[in-house]
Design a protein around this motif. Structure first.
Motif, PDB file in Angstrom:
ATOM      1  N   PRO A 222       0.827  -1.350  -0.052  1.00 28.58           N
ATOM      2  CA  PRO A 222      -0.077  -0.017   0.007  1.00 28.58           C
ATOM      3  C   PRO A 222       0.890   1.188   0.036  1.00 28.58           C
ATOM      4  CG  PRO A 222       0.237  -1.091   2.177  1.00 28.58           C
ATOM      5  CD  PRO A 222       0.793  -1.791   1.221  1.00 28.58           C
TER       6      PRO A 222
ATOM      7  N   ALA B 195       4.450  -7.333   6.701  1.00 26.26           N
ATOM      8  CA  ALA B 195       5.125  -8.650   6.324  1.00 26.26           C
ATOM      9  C   ALA B 195       5.791  -8.530   4.891  1.00 26.26           C
ATOM     10  CB  ALA B 195       4.140  -9.684   6.402  1.00 26.26           C
ATOM     11  N   ASP B 196       6.617  -9.652   4.787  1.00 22.32           N
ATOM     12  CA  ASP B 196       6.957  -9.819   3.010  1.00 22.32           C
ATOM     13  C   ASP B 196       5.847 -10.667   2.362  1.00 22.32           C
ATOM     14  OD1 ASP B 196       8.112 -10.482   0.762  1.00 22.32           O
ATOM     15  OD2 ASP B 196       9.976 -11.291   1.786  1.00 22.32           O
ATOM     16  N   VAL B 197       5.481 -10.033   1.323  1.00 22.76           N
ATOM     17  CA  VAL B 197       4.147 -10.485   0.604  1.00 22.76           C
ATOM     18  C   VAL B 197       4.538 -12.035   0.084  1.00 22.76           C
ATOM     19  CG1 VAL B 197       4.409  -9.424  -1.561  1.00 22.76           C
ATOM     20  CG2 VAL B 197       2.611 -10.141  -0.994  1.00 22.76           C
TER      21      VAL B 197
ATOM     22  N   ILE C 136      10.139  -7.536  -7.906  1.00 19.31           N
ATOM     23  CA  ILE C 136       9.740  -9.075  -7.335  1.00 19.31           C
ATOM     24  C   ILE C 136       8.415  -9.517  -7.908  1.00 19.31           C
ATOM     25  CG2 ILE C 136      10.706  -9.209  -5.090  1.00 19.31           C
ATOM     26  CD1 ILE C 136       7.920  -8.389  -3.711  1.00 19.31           C
TER      27      ILE C 136
HETATM   28  N1  SAM Z   1       0.566   1.286  -3.456  1.00 19.15           N
HETATM   29  C1  SAM Z   1       1.514   2.562  -3.419  1.00 19.15           C
HETATM   30  C2  SAM Z   1       1.323   3.381  -4.578  1.00 19.15           C
HETATM   31  O1  SAM Z   1       0.712   3.113  -5.474  1.00 19.15           O
HETATM   32  O2  SAM Z   1       1.623   4.571  -4.393  1.00 19.15           O
HETATM   33  C3  SAM Z   1       3.338   1.952  -3.472  1.00 19.15           C
HETATM   34  C4  SAM Z   1       3.472   1.246  -4.653  1.00 19.15           C
HETATM   35  S1  SAM Z   1       5.172   0.787  -4.581  1.00 19.15           S
HETATM   36  C5  SAM Z   1       5.304   0.605  -6.391  1.00 19.15           C
HETATM   37  C6  SAM Z   1       5.262  -0.721  -4.119  1.00 19.15           C
HETATM   38  C7  SAM Z   1       5.053  -0.878  -2.476  1.00 19.15           C
HETATM   39  O3  SAM Z   1       5.356  -2.277  -2.157  1.00 19.15           O
HETATM   40  C8  SAM Z   1       6.093  -0.322  -1.572  1.00 19.15           C
HETATM   41  O4  SAM Z   1       5.062   0.470  -0.527  1.00 19.15           O
HETATM   42  C9  SAM Z   1       7.050  -1.114  -1.021  1.00 19.15           C
HETATM   43  O5  SAM Z   1       7.224  -0.966   0.305  1.00 19.15           O
HETATM   44  C10 SAM Z   1       5.951  -2.469  -0.829  1.00 19.15           C
HETATM   45  N2  SAM Z   1       6.690  -3.783  -1.142  1.00 19.15           N
HETATM   46  C11 SAM Z   1       8.060  -3.854  -1.825  1.00 19.15           C
HETATM   47  N3  SAM Z   1       8.240  -5.266  -1.407  1.00 19.15           N
HETATM   48  C12 SAM Z   1       7.480  -5.724  -0.828  1.00 19.15           C
HETATM   49  C13 SAM Z   1       7.270  -7.173  -0.092  1.00 19.15           C
HETATM   50  N4  SAM Z   1       8.106  -8.019  -0.303  1.00 19.15           N
HETATM   51  N5  SAM Z   1       6.202  -7.306   0.606  1.00 19.15           N
HETATM   52  C14 SAM Z   1       5.254  -6.561   0.727  1.00 19.15           C
HETATM   53  N6  SAM Z   1       5.387  -4.888   0.442  1.00 19.15           N
HETATM   54  C15 SAM Z   1       6.329  -4.876  -0.469  1.00 19.15           C
END
Ligand code: SAM
Length: 258
Positions: free
Chosen positions: A40, A84-86, A111
């Motif tokens: 998010p 968490a890590d998705v 990823i």
């Molecule tokens: N949804 C937001 C927006 O549209 O402005 C952020 C999008 S950004 C492209 C990707 C988001 O995924 C970032 O907030 C990042 O911290 C999060 N993220 C990156 N790797 C992740 C992971 N392994 N698990 C969960 N979230 C992750």
């Protein structure tokens, strides 16, 4: 302190309100639906999704973003934050009340492929998915046999889902701007599989092996799994390459594995 975007987390935050609202309107979230947002960030999409549904699960890896996210979404509804890590997150653990999940996310591009494979493993509890991805990844997901982009990702995604590329998004919609073009895609899991496969594990292994050396023929890539005669017995020419095979032909080959 202002949050500085982290490259290693694939952080390109959406700031174009027109693009954000277009995505939300295509998702069409409704009260009572179980929407889950991946990554998010600061809440660009989250606030609109939450306003419509009244409750939302989000999965975010960067803990420094959580206070910003909470501030953006304050008073809009019930926000359940999973820090968490998705890639390690068990989506099935959210689908315990019988409501299918609607997954949404402007995904971290670094990823995206492992994440798509991870989500496909739990696709049975998913109603649909709307993802922003690098344009080339969407092209690979939607590619058909003979296309240069056709590969393992195309076959596996299309085995599980109907792929609907929705619209292109330029770099200016994000901050910082990525070096690539992006695309929003809708994935809808098939209610009935398009092809019958006796084991999805064997199917996935065969597809992986078949595309392990793109330029080689099935005779070579499938050595150790299927002999030339076994390939021929399925009505498939062993001198073909994986990139020309249909989903149905992959299913036939994998069903021939013992
Ligand atoms: N949804 C937001 C927006 O549209 O402005 C952020 C999008 S950004 C492209 C990707 C988001 O995924 C970032 O907030 C990042 O911290 C999060 N993220 C990156 N790797 C992740 C992971 N392994 N698990 C969960 N979230 C992750």
């Amino acid at each position: 302190m202002p949050h500085i975007a982290r490259k290693r987390f694939g952080q390109n935050f959406l700031h174009d309100v027109g693009v954000i609202q277009h995505i939300v309107s295509l998702v069409g979230p409704e009260p009572g639906q179980h929407v889950v947002e991946i990554g998010p960030g600061k809440g660009a999409l989250t606030q609109y999704l939450l306003k419509e549904t009244g409750a939302l699960d989000v999965i975010e890896l960067d803990r420094d973003l959580i206070p910003l996210l909470e501030r953006t979404c304050a008073g809009l509804g019930e926000l359940h934050i999973h820090s968490a890590d998705v890639l390690r997150f068990d989506f099935a653990s959210l689908a315990t009340d019988g409501r299918p999940l609607r997954l949404v996310g402007n995904l971290p591009y670094n990823i995206s492929t492992p994440l798509l494979f991870h989500v496909l493993e739990k696709v049975r509890c998913v109603q649909d998915m709307h993802f922003m991805l690098q344009k080339e990844v969407v092209q690979r997901m939607a590619a058909t046999p003979g296309d240069p982009d056709y590969g393992r990702l195309s076959v596996m995604v299309q085995y599980y889902c109907y792929v609907d590329p929705l619209f292109l998004v330029g770099p200016d919609a994000f901050s910082p701007a990525p070096k690539v073009e992006s695309m929003v895609v809708r994935l809808v899991p098939h209610i009935e599989p398009r092809v019958q496969v006796t084991s999805t594990t064997r199917f996935a292994a065969l597809v992986k092996q078949a595309f392990s050396q793109r330029r080689k023929t099935l005779r070579n890539t499938l050595k150790g799994l299927l002999s030339e005669d076994q390939i021929r017995a399925q009505g498939i020419d062993p001198s073909l390459r994986a990139e020309t095979l249909t989903l149905e032909q992959f299913a036939r080959l994998s069903n021939a594995l013992t």
